[in-house]
Motif scaffolding. Sequence first.
Motif: not given
Lengths: 221, 221
Positions: A63, A65, A70-71, A73-74, A77-78, B89-90, B92-93
């Motif tokens: 992935n 990003i 945005v990073i 939030e990723y 969430e990860t 998550p990806y 979503r990003a």
Amino acid sequence: MSKEEVKLHGFWRSPYSRRVELALKIKGVEYEYIEEDLINKSPELLKYNPIHKKVLVFIHNENVIIESQVILEYIDETWKQNPIMSQDPYERAMARFWANFVDQKCLPSLRKALWGPETEQEKATEEAKENLKILEKELQGNNTFGGERIGFVDIVANVIAYWVSVYEEAVEKKILTEEFPALCNWRNEYVNNSIIKETLPPREKSIAHARAKYGTSKASS
Amino acid sequence: MSKEEVKLHGFWRSPYSRRVELALKIKGVEYEYIEEDLINKSPELLKYNPIHKKVLVFIHNENVIIESQVILEYIDETWKQNPIMSQDPYERAMARFWANFVDQKCLPSLRKALWGPETEQEKATEEAKENLKILEKELQGNNTFGGERIGFVDIVANVIAYWVSVYEEAVEKKILTEEFPALCNWRNEYVNNSIIKETLPPREKSIAHARAKYGTSKASS
């Protein structure tokens, strides 16, 4: 499970790179940091960020990003440990709102006020102070925007905590003054926090750079 | 459980209001819509949105939220049925990245290209087409940006699906042409989708407004 690949392409004086590093450190996620040369960007960077070609690229296994918010939030969430965002939808919405307020309102006005064209500085200073007043009000009663601990908005607001005072010193002009006691207190706690400190560049190096680029002749002599 | 209060303050030709309406309709959430007068904004609106004073305000019980993308994420996290974002998550990003690309890159260049100062239109048209090329590539092989169904990016991109062609007709200039077959196909499906249709203003009314405001003398005569 094989070891995860977590890589960050960044640049030493980019607040955006520092945001991502701080989130990874809060989470305790190990990562490889690749310092980019702004003039000669690495082929890997250009491959991963062909649209914006900016230096900030985050890679987690397959992935890729870009864009610091945005990073962040990723990452949240990860890796679920030590959350930087609440699970409550309204608190999440408010965090996103305030982070946008910092990036879209505060930063442009602060930039203009500190090193914009001279003719625009007065108006921009007024605007920047109006924005800081709004942030000051939002912070009242809390040590951080995240409430009890460093959260999404605090991470995004790193520019206000650290870079503003660097540029204030370089251009010999004060904007974030004692008029804003809650923000000043927040800034002091921020730059002295042991985890955050690790993610900030050395102050003298930052000031020297800012002075060379934007300082008055008096300041840079 | 007592009935929930869900209210949306909006404006008929605001794409941002239409985004929120579409998300609520996809979710099947009942709401009260309050049409705002841009000149005489309601006291309720000014109370709820003192910072930006913009017309878009979403209210859910005690929670007041502004900014369309922030509202969309709140809606998706609050009413789980018919998700507009993936749980991955990806994914979503990527949805957040492309939504930002639409709002921060595509829209400013399209606005300038269609009704910016005449001296800037040529450069803006080139830039707008470069951005549309990137979107075209992203869409290839799918009917929507959300993959199989209307998702976050499709909702945010409503300006490209509907308003661009309204303004193209008003100012007699084409930008989103057959050069972009995937986007044209997406636009056709979009404006003819039965749920989406309900959220879009009547085309002739929109064109008449755009023509009066931005049309050439020939077009508006």
